[in-house]
Design an enzyme around this catalytic site. Sequence first.
Site, PDB file in Angstrom:
ATOM      1  CD  GLU B 226      -2.155  -1.165   3.059  1.00  0.00           C
ATOM      2  OE1 GLU B 226      -2.204  -0.082   3.675  1.00  0.00           O
ATOM      3  OE2 GLU B 226      -2.445  -2.253   3.566  1.00  0.00           O
ATOM      4  CE  LYS B 228       5.375   5.434   7.091  1.00  0.00           C
ATOM      5  NZ  LYS B 228       4.505   6.547   7.465  1.00  0.00           N
ATOM      6  NE  ARG B 233      -2.149   2.931  12.224  1.00  0.00           N
ATOM      7  CZ  ARG B 233      -1.286   1.994  12.612  1.00  0.00           C
ATOM      8  NH1 ARG B 233      -0.015   2.302  12.838  1.00  0.00           N
ATOM      9  NH2 ARG B 233      -1.692   0.742  12.769  1.00  0.00           N
ATOM     10  NE  ARG B 248       2.393   5.757  16.877  1.00  0.00           N
ATOM     11  CZ  ARG B 248       3.597   5.970  16.370  1.00  0.00           C
ATOM     12  NH1 ARG B 248       3.751   5.975  15.072  1.00  0.00           N
ATOM     13  NH2 ARG B 248       4.607   6.188  17.157  1.00  0.00           N
ATOM     14  CD  GLU B 276      -1.236   7.959   8.378  1.00  0.00           C
ATOM     15  OE1 GLU B 276      -1.306   6.823   8.907  1.00  0.00           O
ATOM     16  OE2 GLU B 276      -0.320   8.768   8.607  1.00  0.00           O
ATOM     17  CE  LYS B 399       8.533   3.327  10.327  1.00  0.00           C
ATOM     18  NZ  LYS B 399       8.088   4.330  11.266  1.00  0.00           N
TER      19      LYS B 399
END
Lengths: 332, 530
Positions: B226, B228, B233, B248, B276, B399
């Site tokens: 996907e 980033k 978040r 987060r 996100e 990531k």
Amino acid sequence: MTEPVLTFTDRGIYCPAGDFHIDPWRPVDRALITHGHADHARPGHGAYLATTGALPVIRHRLGQINAEDIAYGTARTIGGARVSFHPAGHLPGSAQIRVEVGGQVWVASGDYKTTPDGLSEPFEPVRCHAFITECTFGLPVFTWPSQDSVAADINAWWADNAAQGRASLLGAYSLGKAQRLLSVLDAQQGPILTHGAVEATNAILRTQGYALPDTIPVTPDMDAKAHKGALILAPPSALTSAWARRFGPASTGFASGWMRLRGIRRRRAMDRGFVVSDHADWSGLHQAIKATGAEKIFATHGYTEIFARWLKTYGYDAEVVPTEFGGEEEAS
Amino acid sequence: MKRFAALFTAIDQTTKTTAKTKALADYFTQAPDSDKLWCIALFLGRRPKRAVTTTALREWAAERAGIPLWLLEESYPIVGDLAETLALILPPPQQTSDHSLTHWIDVLRALHDAPQDDRKPRILEAWDQLDATERFLFNKLITGGFRIGVSRKLMTRALAQATGQEEATLAHKLMGGWTPESTSFHALIEAENPAADQSRPYPFYLAHQLDDTPDTLGDPADWQAEWKWDGIRGQLILRDNAHHVWSRGEELMTDRFPEFARAIDFLPPGTVLDGEIVAWDGAQPLPFNTLQPRIGRKTVPKKLLREAPVILLAYDLLEHGGHDQRDVPLADRRAALTTLLADLPEDAPIRLPPTLPFDTWNSLTDTRAKAREMRAEGLMLKRCNSPYLSGRKKGDWWKWKLAPLTVDAVMIYAQQGHGRRANLFTDFTFAVWQGNDLVPFAKAYSGLTDAEFEDITRWVRKNTLQRFGPVRQVRPEHVFEIAFEGIQPSTRHKSGIALRFPRMARWRHDKTAQEANTLDDLHALLAAYG
Ligand SMILES: [Zn+2]
Ligand SMILES: [Zn+2]
């Protein structure tokens, strides 16, 4: 208006009447040196004058120099100035330098602490008109615990490590701090090992008659792990180097005035920080300044702006003197 | 307080995680329940309601210490922590006491309802009964921010050791909006089925940075890729006809993002989405600095809502039909999520971001190169058959960021750090050339090692040209490679640009100041990537 006894130049503190410098940081013809730390005793001067107690270490550090020694409290005339050296309590042989010209007395403190450490000649207040004071720890957050209580903490940490089968790696500046710690360690607890840099200074001070407990120098061919329950004294930089790995599992400690601040303790990433300094704390600075009776104060070496501002609110004529720093303050 | 102080000291004076965990587990075994609960809350960053302003604390402490207020204020940035500064300047206590942690918290809570005139004597009285460490902790109860090297993970592990429960179970129990006033140690930790908290989020799963090439991950077929995204978040919780948005950092952000109120019109209760939050222009995310003003505001003015509308790019489904989905493999969660979000209207504040098909790691590398065009920071790689874990666990989520942009710049100003970095110069201003002038364009304070900071500190002390308060102008001599994630035009900066996450990537000892980049170089980057 009388001429100032001492002036501040790009080489350091200068006495025009006597044509000499005090702790200069660039080469000069004639240098009066307060003590052997690298930011005070630098190489390259034409002639050196230091106390009988300080000179052996200075010679050891600087090699071939043209140097003369002088006893504490002995006056000597240099040009139009009368100078004498007085105990600063910073480390063995360390001095404040008193300079008198035409009835005006100025004192350059060098580094000093006011509480006796049992090893260095205790600080002696010197009456003067102007006092050039260090203020490495010139903030009210810096107050030192008593030497006895820190010594007890260090010995307890050492005993605990020994009981857990760990070596105790204690970081301290190799001239002054290390010997002061040595003199308060409980040598009954186990062997005390020393890094070469620390042992070199030990050897010199022992020859001079300073009482230090027995130590075992760490050498490349020794079986470091064979000394069970040892405490190892080393410069801070050695603690994080490969040198320190030879001792096996170990707890690390660092002795410095900076350990008073938690942030710096954490940056050092040592297991323990012990608050031990050879500089005056906040109240020590005040005590010393008051005892000189001086009205004119020059602040150098440390939190100079804040300290001078504070002295002004106290009614002193205070000024900041720029210093070129070496690298000692980290280990203070 | 002595027990809590001993715990703090034990944790603070070791760098070893196992020793910290053990000290905490012992505390959770021995301390009274109410102290345990407060200990958890404090280490998670909560504190009792503030009864005294920090301004008042400073004044009282300065007065008690017999120093002017300005001297305390000057000391504070050097110490780096107000609670510690106050503890350090106060004279030694004249009395001793051994009250519990909860007792002192109760004292502070009672203060909240006490008449103004009563507050000062009570605080002075407390200071006079506590030793240096206890005093520091007492001050922390007022000022907040117990950052003492106890991560959520470490605390969960210690609780697991003390209670015999699973870490994952405990991690979930600790989430959400509970306070020590609203629950008990028993209800929160020990009870089999904790009282249902409708807003309770799941612990976030955090990705690791991929430093190797992706072929080290094995067969591409096992992985989902996907973009980033560069936003915040967040977890969107829909339960019982109410919605909750958590960051987060476990901050409840529901009121900050009113856009999500509509979510309950489209999605069934018992749904929890992970994704996100980004500012959205209708087709793609807006740059992060558009989102920025939305983060700080508790209530949002209409104008800002129009300029920076947000959506959730929802990439994971944690609860479906009221059931915890975290043990379901990612591929199945994704399938369920796709079905769930399939019929959302075009203007819904929730979107399903695409997965990026690829057959070989090489073709994915090409895709990643397009991340900046997509306003993404790089790629996320997630193992198709992985459960949704909690915390930063290595192996299933990676990531894979784009290499940052870089310029070589000259250091022109330096300022001392504080806290961990007191007495070191760590905060620098950097400049690039415009003709013969150096134009400042970025500040950075991270990226060097402690040893490098010590070197540069020595140099700064010897090469100060001028002082402006705490800031020193230094000889323009040293060149640093400045890395950053993004570049935007800015009217607030003299250079006309603003960087995202600037940091020092390298100290370029090999370059002279003349070899640093120019403002034209920066504008070229702006044209390409802004
Ligand atoms: Zn010294
Ligand atoms: Zn010095």
